[in-house]
Design a protein around this motif. Structure first.
Motif, PDB file in Angstrom:
ATOM      1  N   GLY A 174       0.779  -1.224   0.067  1.00  0.00           N
ATOM      2  CA  GLY A 174       0.115   0.134   0.088  1.00  0.00           C
ATOM      3  C   GLY A 174       1.037   1.270   0.064  1.00  0.00           C
ATOM      4  N   GLN A 175       0.048   2.347   0.055  1.00  0.00           N
ATOM      5  CA  GLN A 175       1.022   3.701  -0.089  1.00  0.00           C
ATOM      6  C   GLN A 175       1.767   3.914   1.343  1.00  0.00           C
ATOM      7  OE1 GLN A 175      -2.478   6.309  -0.263  1.00  0.00           O
ATOM      8  NE2 GLN A 175      -2.094   6.472  -2.651  1.00  0.00           N
ATOM      9  N   LYS A 176       1.295   3.231   2.239  1.00  0.00           N
ATOM     10  CA  LYS A 176       2.249   3.302   3.551  1.00  0.00           C
ATOM     11  C   LYS A 176       3.305   2.141   3.688  1.00  0.00           C
ATOM     12  CE  LYS A 176      -1.365   5.581   6.192  1.00  0.00           C
ATOM     13  NZ  LYS A 176      -2.264   5.815   7.308  1.00  0.00           N
ATOM     14  N   GLY A 177       3.549   1.587   2.863  1.00  0.00           N
ATOM     15  CA  GLY A 177       4.647   0.650   2.705  1.00  0.00           C
ATOM     16  C   GLY A 177       3.901  -0.878   2.332  1.00  0.00           C
ATOM     17  N   THR A 178       4.815  -1.815   2.749  1.00  0.00           N
ATOM     18  CA  THR A 178       4.400  -3.347   2.772  1.00  0.00           C
ATOM     19  C   THR A 178       4.487  -3.969   3.977  1.00  0.00           C
ATOM     20  OG1 THR A 178       5.333  -3.346   0.479  1.00  0.00           O
ATOM     21  CG2 THR A 178       5.029  -5.124   1.422  1.00  0.00           C
ATOM     22  N   LYS A 179       3.453  -4.565   4.307  1.00  0.00           N
ATOM     23  CA  LYS A 179       3.288  -5.427   5.543  1.00  0.00           C
ATOM     24  C   LYS A 179       2.696  -6.980   5.377  1.00  0.00           C
ATOM     25  CE  LYS A 179      -1.397  -3.736   6.852  1.00  0.00           C
ATOM     26  NZ  LYS A 179      -1.941  -3.275   7.637  1.00  0.00           N
ATOM     27  N   LEU A 180       3.482  -7.675   6.169  1.00  0.00           N
ATOM     28  CA  LEU A 180       2.993  -9.073   6.337  1.00  0.00           C
ATOM     29  C   LEU A 180       2.007  -9.161   7.427  1.00  0.00           C
ATOM     30  CD1 LEU A 180       3.605 -11.901   5.440  1.00  0.00           C
ATOM     31  CD2 LEU A 180       5.208 -11.953   7.334  1.00  0.00           C
ATOM     32  N   VAL A 181       0.983 -10.033   7.116  1.00  0.00           N
ATOM     33  CA  VAL A 181      -0.260 -10.170   7.783  1.00  0.00           C
ATOM     34  C   VAL A 181      -0.492 -11.692   8.062  1.00  0.00           C
ATOM     35  CG1 VAL A 181      -2.640  -9.695   8.100  1.00  0.00           C
ATOM     36  CG2 VAL A 181      -1.083  -7.949   7.023  1.00  0.00           C
TER      37      VAL A 181
END
Length: 143
Positions: free
Chosen positions: A58-65
């Protein structure tokens, strides 16, 4: 001797194609259950110890969920009855090594006919009692 070598290679290729077909059918069963909100059908191809993860860009970066399988199965009951969703698998790249396999499946996800996001699913399988079971799903999601 050449005849036996050719026969062996032919039989090996047939077996490899059959296993890839079984794995593709496992993925198709998973998504048949997913689209019809049929958790029993989904569970029929998933291992009890299955792990679910997503990489969300996303615009706020990449995250692992991480997602718990119990929450994943429960989530189907919370979808509005009039909500239609479809995950279109664009292709399959399947690799097999003994009792382990993986499938790389690019996809597009639609909600009520409108493209929501796209990405890739990476399924890992374990062959247990002669059946391929999904043991891990990780996907990427981007708008």
């Amino acid at each position: 001797m050449k005849y036996f070598a050719a026969l062996f290679i032919f039989c090996f290729a047939l077996n490899a194609n059959a296993q890839k077909s079984e794995i593709e059918n496992t993925v198709k069963t998973f998504f048949d259950g997913f689209h019809t909100k049929d958790t029993l059908k989904i569970k029929s191809v998933c291992h009890d110890k299955m792990i679910l993860q997503s990489i969300i860009e996303g615009q706020k970066g990449t995250k692992l969920v991480d997602e718990k399988t119990t929450e994943f199965y429960k989530s189907f009951s919370t979808f509005p009855a009039d909500m239609k969703f479809e995950e279109k698998i664009l292709s399959y790249n399947i690799q097999v090594d003994g009792a382990m396999a993986d499938a790389w499946t690019p996809y597009e996800f639609y909600i009520n006919g409108k493209l929501s996001h796209s990405g890739v699913n990476a399924f890992t399988f374990f062959k247990e009692n002669n059946l391929w079971k999904i043991i891990h799903i990780i996907d990427t999601r981007r708008k």
